[in-house]
Design an enzyme around this catalytic site. Structure first.
Site, PDB file in Angstrom:
ATOM      1  N   LYS A 184     -19.903  29.164  -9.352  1.00  0.00           N
ATOM      2  CA  LYS A 184     -19.850  29.694 -11.227  1.00  0.00           C
ATOM      3  C   LYS A 184     -20.082  30.732 -11.386  1.00  0.00           C
ATOM      4  CE  LYS A 184     -17.070  25.398 -11.313  1.00  0.00           C
ATOM      5  NZ  LYS A 184     -17.169  25.112 -10.346  1.00  0.00           N
TER       6      LYS A 184
HETATM    7  C1  PLP Z   1     -16.161  24.159  -9.303  1.00  0.00           C
HETATM    8  C2  PLP Z   1     -17.151  23.977  -7.789  1.00  0.00           C
HETATM    9  C3  PLP Z   1     -15.959  23.138  -7.324  1.00  0.00           C
HETATM   10  C4  PLP Z   1     -14.353  22.743  -7.073  1.00  0.00           C
HETATM   11  O1  PLP Z   1     -13.530  25.231  -7.753  1.00  0.00           O
HETATM   12  P1  PLP Z   1     -12.294  25.077  -8.310  1.00  0.00           P
HETATM   13  O2  PLP Z   1     -12.300  26.594  -8.897  1.00  0.00           O
HETATM   14  O3  PLP Z   1     -12.653  23.566  -9.867  1.00  0.00           O
HETATM   15  O4  PLP Z   1     -11.643  24.803  -7.254  1.00  0.00           O
HETATM   16  C5  PLP Z   1     -16.090  23.299  -5.882  1.00  0.00           C
HETATM   17  N1  PLP Z   1     -18.286  23.395  -5.501  1.00  0.00           N
HETATM   18  C6  PLP Z   1     -18.643  23.439  -6.186  1.00  0.00           C
HETATM   19  C7  PLP Z   1     -19.614  23.646  -5.902  1.00  0.00           C
HETATM   20  C8  PLP Z   1     -17.959  24.195  -7.501  1.00  0.00           C
HETATM   21  O5  PLP Z   1     -19.388  23.777  -8.557  1.00  0.00           O
END
Ligand code: PLP
Length: 490
Positions: A112
Site C-alpha cells: 500500500k
Molecule cells: C491490500 C492488500 C492486498 C490486496 O490488494 P487489492 O488491491 O485490494 O486487491 C494483498 N496483499 C496485501 C498484503 C495487502 O495489503
C-alpha cells in the site's frame, strides 16, 4: 485528458477534481476517458531509467496540468529514503522464469505504501489546482494494511486530516499496533465491530450522507477517500508493472516484446486492475492470474461470469484479502461494457447481492484473466516449501499468489516467464509465517523470525511494542458517523 464516473460517462472532470473528490457524486468511480499508450520508443527509454524516472514518465501520461518538475518533486518525496531498498520495487528471482516483485520496502512494510506515499502529494496538489479552500478529511476503511499506510502518508500533511476505521477482529496484532500507536497531530483511529465489509459499508454510508457533508462543510471540511476507489491510489500502482517488466528484460530473462504473466494476490481488485491498465497502455502481458484466499468470490466470478457475494465470510491468515465486495471491479466492467450496464450490475449487486455479466464481457475477462484460490493450509505449505527449497521467505498474501501461480501453470501448461506480485514483508505476518515454518510463535515473534530466517527485522516494525497506544476507541457501524463528527470538532 478528462475523467468521468463509471456510472455516467457524460459528465467530465479534470484529474485534479477526480483525485480531490475520491468518489464520484453518483457513487461511481472515476476513470480516464481514454487509456494513453506507451510507444515502443518510450518503452525503450523506460529500460534505462530508475524507479523514480519510470514513475514520472508513466504518471505524467495521466496527469494533464502537472509539470514535469512537479512530478519529479512528488516522486522524490514518495520514493526516497523512506524505502529500505534503493530499487524501491526490486525483483527477486527464484527460478529463471519466476520472480517476486517486492512491493513492501516502504515505511509500513506492505505494498500500500507504493500508492499511499504518493497520494498525499497528488491530493494536496489537486486541492490547490481546484481552488479548494476547505481542509480535506481522509476517511479510510481498512482491511489491515491501507489504514497504516494512509496514516503514514498523511500524518502532519498540511491541509489534511485523516481518520481510519479498522475491523476490530479482522486485523493481525502487528497491523493493529501499527495503527493505534500512530503519531501525528492530524490523525484518528477507531475499531469497528464487524469485518472489513462492515467497515467499508459504514464509510460509504458516511460519504453519501448529505447532512454530514453539509455540517462538515460549515466547519470548513470536506471528506475524501484514500481507499483504492481513489484514482490517485491506482495511478502510482500502474508504474510498478512497467518497472517489473523492464527489470525482467534488464536481467536478461525476458525478450523485449515477449509476454509476461502476472499473478496478483487480490482483495479489492485495485492492484491487479492497475496491472490491467498497464496492459491497455501497451505492456505485453500474457495473463493476469487473480489469486484469492478462501474468500474466493473473484475466482468464481472469473470462472463463471456470475459475481455472488452471498456466501460466508472467512477470516484467514491473509487478512488483507478477506473481502467479498471488490470495489475496483466496477472499473474493469465499465471499460468492457459502459456506464449503463455498470449501473445495472451495481443495482443488482445492491438488491440481490449478485449479478451475471453478458457473454461479451465474460469473453473479454476470460481472455485477460485466469483465477484461483488457496486455503490457509496450502498457504502455509507454500511458505514452508519455498523457504526450504529456494531459501526465500514469503508472507501469507504472497504465498497465496505463489500457490495459485503453481496451480495455474500445472493446469494450463503455461510456462511463460511470470511475476508473483509480493505484497507484504513476511515480518508483518510473523506469527503465521512462523507457524508455517513449523515453529510455535513466542511472545517475540519478530525476533524469532529473524533468528529462524537470518533476515533483519524491518526497522518500522522493530520497536512497535515499545510505542504508546494512542487510540483505543471502538464503534458499531451506525456510530461511525458520530465518531467522524467528533474527530473533526476537536
Ligand atoms: C491490500 C492488500 C492486498 C490486496 O490488494 P487489492 O488491491 O485490494 O486487491 C494483498 N496483499 C496485501 C498484503 C495487502 O495489503
Amino acid at each position: 485528458m478528462k475523467y468521468h464516473s463509471t456510472r455516467n460517462t457524460g459528465e467530465k472532470y479534470t484529474v485534479s477534481e477526480a483525485i480531490a473528490r475520491g468518489l464520484a457524486p453518483d457513487g461511481g468511480l472515476f476513470v480516464p476517458d481514454e487509456i494513453p499508450a506507451v510507444t515502443s520508443k518510450e518503452f525503450g527509454e523506460l529500460l534505462t531509467l530508475d524507479y523514480r524516472g519510470r514513475a514520472v514518465r508513466i504518471m505524467s501520461k495521466f496527469l494533464k496540468g502537472y509539470t514535469n518538475e512537479e512530478l519529479e518533486l512528488f516522486v522524490s518525496r514518495a520514493y526516497g529514503k523512506n524505502f529500505d531498498h534503493d530499487e524501491i520495487a526490486p525483483l527477486h528471482f527464484t527460478e529463471d522464469n519466476t520472480a517476486f516483485l517486492e512491493l513492501w520496502h516502504g515505511p509500513t512494510c506492505a505494498f500500500k505504501d507504493m500508492a499511499l506515499q504518493m497520494l498525499p502529494q497528488l491530493l494536496t496538489a489537486s486541492l490547490k489546482k481546484t481552488g479548494e479552500k476547505r481542509m480535506v478529511c481522509i476517511l479510510v476503511a481498512t482491511s489491515g494494511d491501507t489504514g497504516k499506510a494512509a496514516l503514514e502518508g498523511f500524518k502532519d500533511v498540511e491541509g489534511t486530516k485523516i481518520f481510519v476505521f479498522y475491523p476490530k477482529n479482522g486485523v493481525s496484532d502487528i497491523q493493529r499496533l501499527q495503527m493505534v500507536t500512530q503519531e501525528g497531530d492530524n490523525v484518528g483511529v477507531c475499531g469497528v465491530t464487524g469485518n472489513f465489509d462492515d467497515a467499508q459499508t459504514g464509510v460509504k454510508m458516511v460519504f453519501s450522507d448529505e447532512e454530514v457533508a453539509a455540517k462538515l462543510s460549515e466547519r470548513g471540511y470536506f471528506l475524501s477517500s484514500a481507499n483504492s476507489i481513489n484514482w490517485g491510489r491506482l495511478l502510482p500502482q500502474i508504474v510498478y508493472y512497467f518497472s517489473a517488466y523492464c527489470d525482467y528484460v534488464n536481467a536478461g530473462r525476458l525478450k523485449m516484446g515477449d509476454e509476461l504473466v502476472f499473478c496478483v494476490p487480490t482483495g479489492n481488485f485495485g492492484n491487479i486492475l492497475a496491472g490491467w491498465y498497464a496492459a491497455q497502455m501497451g505492456l505485453p502481458v500474457g495473463k493476469f492470474v487473480c489469486a484469492s484466499n478462501e474468500n474466493n468470490v473473484l475466482t468464481d466470478f472469473i470462472h463463471t461470469g456470475t459475481y455472488d457475494k452471498n456466501r460466508s465470510f472467512h477470516q484467514t491468515i491473509s487478512p488483507s484479502m478477506d473481502i467479498l465486495v471488490s470495489s475496483n471491479l466496477e472499473r474493469l466492467l465499465h471499460s468492457l461494457s459502459g456506464d449503463e450496464t455498470v449501473r445495472w450490475y451495481m443495482q443488482k449487486l445492491g438488491s440481490k447481492g449478485k449479478y451475471t455479466v453478458s457473454q461479451n464481457v465474460f469473453d473479454s475477462i476470460r481472455r485477460d484473466f485466469a483465477a484461483g484460490c488457496c486455503t490457509d493450509v496450502d498457504t502455509k505449505k507454500a511458505i514452508r516449501e519455498i523457504f526450504e527449497d529456494k531459501n526465500y521467505l514469503m508472507d501469507t498474501h504472497t504465498a497465496v499468489a505463489y500457490k495459485v501461480l503453481c496451480d495455474y501453470r500445472a493446469e494450463t501448461g503455461d510456462a511463460r516467464p511470470a511475476v508473483v506480485v509480493s505484497t507484504a514483508s513476511p515480518f508483518k505476518f510473523a506469527t503465521d509465517v512462523l507457524d508455517a515454518l513449523g515453529e510455535a510463535a513466542s511472545v517475540r515473534p519478530l525476533e524469532q523470525l529473524c533468528e529462524k530466517s537470518g533476515l533483519p527485522i524491518p526497522v518500522p516494525l522493530s520497536d512497535l511494542d515499545k510505542r504508546t497506544v494512542r487510540f483505543d476507541d471502538t464503534a458499531g457501524r451506525l456510530e461511525m458517523r458520530r465518531k467522524v463528527e467528533k474527530f473533526l470538532s476537536e
